[in-house]
Design a protein around this motif. Structure first.
Motif, PDB file in Angstrom:
ATOM      1  N   PRO A  32       0.800  -1.239   0.000  1.00 51.00           N
ATOM      2  CA  PRO A  32       0.000   0.000   0.000  1.00 51.00           C
ATOM      3  C   PRO A  32       0.827   1.282   0.000  1.00 51.00           C
ATOM      4  O   PRO A  32       0.404   2.277  -0.583  1.00 51.00           O
ATOM      5  N   ILE A  33       1.998   1.279   0.628  1.00 47.65           N
ATOM      6  CA  ILE A  33       2.787   2.507   0.705  1.00 47.65           C
ATOM      7  C   ILE A  33       3.200   3.006  -0.679  1.00 47.65           C
ATOM      8  O   ILE A  33       3.344   4.220  -0.898  1.00 47.65           O
ATOM      9  N   LEU A  34       3.369   2.098  -1.642  1.00 43.28           N
ATOM     10  CA  LEU A  34       3.760   2.500  -2.989  1.00 43.28           C
ATOM     11  C   LEU A  34       2.665   3.309  -3.673  1.00 43.28           C
ATOM     12  O   LEU A  34       2.949   4.208  -4.471  1.00 43.28           O
ATOM     13  N   ARG A  35       1.400   2.990  -3.351  1.00 43.68           N
ATOM     14  CA  ARG A  35       0.283   3.687  -3.994  1.00 43.68           C
ATOM     15  C   ARG A  35       0.215   5.153  -3.581  1.00 43.68           C
ATOM     16  O   ARG A  35      -0.395   5.960  -4.276  1.00 43.68           O
ATOM     17  N   ARG A  36       0.822   5.487  -2.447  1.00 41.65           N
ATOM     18  CA  ARG A  36       0.838   6.898  -2.021  1.00 41.65           C
ATOM     19  C   ARG A  36       1.650   7.761  -2.978  1.00 41.65           C
ATOM     20  O   ARG A  36       1.439   8.965  -3.059  1.00 41.65           O
ATOM     21  N   TYR A  37       2.593   7.145  -3.688  1.00 43.85           N
ATOM     22  CA  TYR A  37       3.476   7.901  -4.571  1.00 43.85           C
ATOM     23  C   TYR A  37       3.142   7.678  -6.042  1.00 43.85           C
ATOM     24  O   TYR A  37       3.857   8.173  -6.902  1.00 43.85           O
ATOM     25  N   LYS A  38       2.064   6.982  -6.317  1.00 42.84           N
ATOM     26  CA  LYS A  38       1.679   6.681  -7.691  1.00 42.84           C
ATOM     27  C   LYS A  38       0.682   7.723  -8.178  1.00 42.84           C
ATOM     28  O   LYS A  38      -0.274   8.056  -7.466  1.00 42.84           O
ATOM     29  N   ILE A  39       0.905   8.263  -9.370  1.00 41.37           N
ATOM     30  CA  ILE A  39       0.007   9.271  -9.924  1.00 41.37           C
ATOM     31  C   ILE A  39      -1.404   8.703 -10.089  1.00 41.37           C
ATOM     32  O   ILE A  39      -2.396   9.365  -9.794  1.00 41.37           O
ATOM     33  N   HIS A  40      -1.491   7.467 -10.560  1.00 48.66           N
ATOM     34  CA  HIS A  40      -2.778   6.773 -10.707  1.00 48.66           C
ATOM     35  C   HIS A  40      -2.725   5.519  -9.834  1.00 48.66           C
ATOM     36  O   HIS A  40      -2.316   4.444 -10.310  1.00 48.66           O
ATOM     37  N   PRO A  41      -3.123   5.642  -8.567  1.00 42.03           N
ATOM     38  CA  PRO A  41      -2.931   4.538  -7.604  1.00 42.03           C
ATOM     39  C   PRO A  41      -3.600   3.232  -8.006  1.00 42.03           C
ATOM     40  O   PRO A  41      -3.133   2.158  -7.628  1.00 42.03           O
ATOM     41  N   ASP A  42      -4.690   3.315  -8.754  1.00 43.00           N
ATOM     42  CA  ASP A  42      -5.432   2.099  -9.093  1.00 43.00           C
ATOM     43  C   ASP A  42      -5.011   1.486 -10.425  1.00 43.00           C
ATOM     44  O   ASP A  42      -5.616   0.510 -10.883  1.00 43.00           O
ATOM     45  N   PHE A  43      -3.972   2.062 -11.045  1.00 44.20           N
ATOM     46  CA  PHE A  43      -3.538   1.547 -12.349  1.00 44.20           C
ATOM     47  C   PHE A  43      -2.192   0.846 -12.231  1.00 44.20           C
ATOM     48  O   PHE A  43      -1.246   1.375 -11.644  1.00 44.20           O
ATOM     49  N   SER A  89      13.670  11.097 -19.073  1.00 48.03           N
ATOM     50  CA  SER A  89      12.512  10.712 -19.878  1.00 48.03           C
ATOM     51  C   SER A  89      11.772   9.532 -19.252  1.00 48.03           C
ATOM     52  O   SER A  89      10.538   9.504 -19.231  1.00 48.03           O
ATOM     53  N   VAL A  90      12.517   8.555 -18.728  1.00 43.33           N
ATOM     54  CA  VAL A  90      11.884   7.409 -18.069  1.00 43.33           C
ATOM     55  C   VAL A  90      11.182   7.860 -16.794  1.00 43.33           C
ATOM     56  O   VAL A  90      10.036   7.461 -16.529  1.00 43.33           O
ATOM     57  N   GLU A  91      11.832   8.699 -16.005  1.00 44.77           N
ATOM     58  CA  GLU A  91      11.224   9.171 -14.760  1.00 44.77           C
ATOM     59  C   GLU A  91       9.932   9.933 -15.044  1.00 44.77           C
ATOM     60  O   GLU A  91       8.939   9.779 -14.325  1.00 44.77           O
ATOM     61  N   ASP A  92       9.920  10.749 -16.107  1.00 46.85           N
ATOM     62  CA  ASP A  92       8.731  11.529 -16.447  1.00 46.85           C
ATOM     63  C   ASP A  92       7.546  10.656 -16.840  1.00 46.85           C
ATOM     64  O   ASP A  92       6.395  11.094 -16.755  1.00 46.85           O
ATOM     65  N   HIS A  93       7.823   9.436 -17.315  1.00 48.37           N
ATOM     66  CA  HIS A  93       6.747   8.531 -17.727  1.00 48.37           C
ATOM     67  C   HIS A  93       6.504   7.419 -16.703  1.00 48.37           C
ATOM     68  O   HIS A  93       5.646   6.551 -16.935  1.00 48.37           O
ATOM     69  N   SER A  94       7.230   7.434 -15.601  1.00 48.34           N
ATOM     70  CA  SER A  94       7.196   6.310 -14.663  1.00 48.34           C
ATOM     71  C   SER A  94       5.868   6.174 -13.933  1.00 48.34           C
ATOM     72  O   SER A  94       5.490   5.078 -13.526  1.00 48.34           O
ATOM     73  N   GLY A  95       5.180   7.301 -13.723  1.00 51.70           N
ATOM     74  CA  GLY A  95       3.931   7.267 -12.961  1.00 51.70           C
ATOM     75  C   GLY A  95       4.119   7.376 -11.463  1.00 51.70           C
ATOM     76  O   GLY A  95       3.145   7.313 -10.712  1.00 51.70           O
ATOM     77  N   TYR A  96       5.375   7.581 -10.997  1.00 54.53           N
ATOM     78  CA  TYR A  96       5.662   7.681  -9.568  1.00 54.53           C
ATOM     79  C   TYR A  96       6.242   9.051  -9.234  1.00 54.53           C
ATOM     80  O   TYR A  96       7.189   9.505  -9.876  1.00 54.53           O
ATOM     81  N   ASP A  97       5.681   9.691  -8.219  1.00 53.02           N
ATOM     82  CA  ASP A  97       6.148  11.000  -7.771  1.00 53.02           C
ATOM     83  C   ASP A  97       6.681  10.860  -6.345  1.00 53.02           C
ATOM     84  O   ASP A  97       5.932  10.964  -5.372  1.00 53.02           O
ATOM     85  N   PHE A  98       7.979  10.599  -6.247  1.00 55.61           N
ATOM     86  CA  PHE A  98       8.615  10.396  -4.955  1.00 55.61           C
ATOM     87  C   PHE A  98       9.143  11.719  -4.383  1.00 55.61           C
ATOM     88  O   PHE A  98       9.353  12.681  -5.133  1.00 55.61           O
ATOM     89  N   PRO A  99       9.380  11.780  -3.077  1.00 53.31           N
ATOM     90  CA  PRO A  99       9.972  13.001  -2.491  1.00 53.31           C
ATOM     91  C   PRO A  99      11.342  13.324  -3.065  1.00 53.31           C
ATOM     92  O   PRO A  99      11.775  14.467  -3.002  1.00 53.31           O
ATOM     93  N   TRP A 100      12.038  12.341  -3.610  1.00 51.84           N
ATOM     94  CA  TRP A 100      13.378  12.561  -4.172  1.00 51.84           C
ATOM     95  C   TRP A 100      13.351  12.642  -5.704  1.00 51.84           C
ATOM     96  O   TRP A 100      14.396  12.656  -6.341  1.00 51.84           O
ATOM     97  N   SER A 101      12.175  12.734  -6.295  1.00 50.36           N
ATOM     98  CA  SER A 101      12.091  12.869  -7.749  1.00 50.36           C
ATOM     99  C   SER A 101      12.777  14.155  -8.200  1.00 50.36           C
ATOM    100  O   SER A 101      12.854  15.128  -7.456  1.00 50.36           O
ATOM    101  N   THR A 102      13.252  14.162  -9.452  1.00 49.90           N
ATOM    102  CA  THR A 102      14.087  15.252  -9.948  1.00 49.90           C
ATOM    103  C   THR A 102      13.427  16.614  -9.813  1.00 49.90           C
ATOM    104  O   THR A 102      14.072  17.598  -9.433  1.00 49.90           O
TER     105      THR A 102
END
Length: 298
Positions: free
Chosen positions: A66-77, A211-224
């Motif tokens: 579940p913790i990963l879904r907190r950082y996912k742009i679309h948690p249910d996808f 480019s990969v990070e921009d399409h990853s779907g994850y927005d982490f506190p350490w994202s660029t």
């Protein structure tokens, strides 16, 4: 290090050059492979797949962690194998059928020559930043044009938008024309600036990662985008908004061109941040108000 090698380094003179010389000397031990036409294709595929793989693993774990879904742009996808495999297959096919023949032709006309000296550190960093800014400008113009002219969008760019919810391996899911265009701008800038091979290598690694990070779907506190101040860098949520709305955020990385042309749209705060007034803990833990909401849901 022998006295002969030490004297060679001292002859280079510049202290910042000495910092990169051992790394460059190590890379030059594989000079035969680095100068071959196979290297650019093998390097591009390994780097791209290597950057995508951690996000593929995260997508596989996301339904169970579940913790990963907190950082996912679309948690249910979560992308399915039917989405992942065609993306990977198209990337491998285009690199073998398109990129490799072009690389082979370029190699035959002008073989790669590796200099003995490493670049200065400041020169490497400045060239990488300039290349990123130039690439961002060129792709912004290309991207905007292909969205504003309907037949260009349908013929060349629509393929990349088939996956409305982004995931890492969809980064290079694109038409041959789009791949050639991106590769052309990628190569053009390092040639114009006459970049050192180590600088070119560094720029390609950074460019592929972003480019990969921009399409990853994850927005982490350490994202660029969280490491670059003043909102100069858009980030994953910024680019995901382009994939969902099509009419905004055309620049791949930075935000200045979209601001100037009025096409910039701010991405909404993730649920974990909006519930806490935009505040979150560096540890990734939810604030107390969000925790209470989560408890009520369960």
């Amino acid at each position: 290090m022998g006295s002969h090698n030490v004297s060679e380094l001292q002859d280079l003179g510049c202290p910042s050059q000495l910092l990169l010389q051992p790394l460059w000397d190590t890379m030059r031990t594989r000079e035969a492979f680095a100068r071959s036409p196979f290297f650019p294709v093998v390097f591009a595929i390994i780097t791209y797949v290597g950057f995508c793989l951690p996000f593929v693993v995260l997508d596989m774990l996301c339904p169970w962690v579940p913790i990963l879904r907190r950082y996912k742009i679309h948690p249910d996808f979560s992308p399915s194998a039917r989405q992942l495999l065609p993306c990977l297959g198209l990337t491998l096919y285009q690199h073998l059928v398109v990129v490799f023949p072009v690389t082979l032709l370029h190699w035959a006309r002008s073989p790669v020559l590796l200099p003995r000296e490493a670049p200065e550190l400041l020169q490497l960093l400045s060239h990488v930043v300039i290349c990123l800014l130039l690439f961002d400008t060129e792709i912004f113009a290309w991207h905007l044009l292909h969205h504003k002219v309907p037949w260009l969008y349908r013929a060349f760019h629509k393929v990349h938008h088939q996956n409305t919810s982004s995931f890492a391996l969809a980064t290079q899911y694109m038409s041959v024309w789009e791949l050639i265009s991106l590769t052309f701008f990628d190569v053009l800038n390092v040639v114009v600036l006459q970049c050192h091979p180590l600088t070119i290598f560094t720029f390609h690694v950074v460019n592929i990662w972003l480019s990969v990070e921009d399409h990853s779907g994850y927005d982490f506190p350490w994202s660029t985008h969280r490491l670059v101040p003043f909102g100069w860098y858009g980030g994953v949520a910024h680019h995901d908004l382009h994939h969902s709305q099509f009419n905004c955020n055309f620049a791949p990385y930075f935000t200045h061109w979209d601001k100037l042309l009025g096409t910039l749209k701010s991405a909404p705060l993730p649920a974990r941040l909006s519930a806490c007034g935009g505040q979150y803990l560096d540890s990734g833990e939810l604030c107390s108000s969000h925790l209470n909401q989560e408890k009520k849901k369960t």
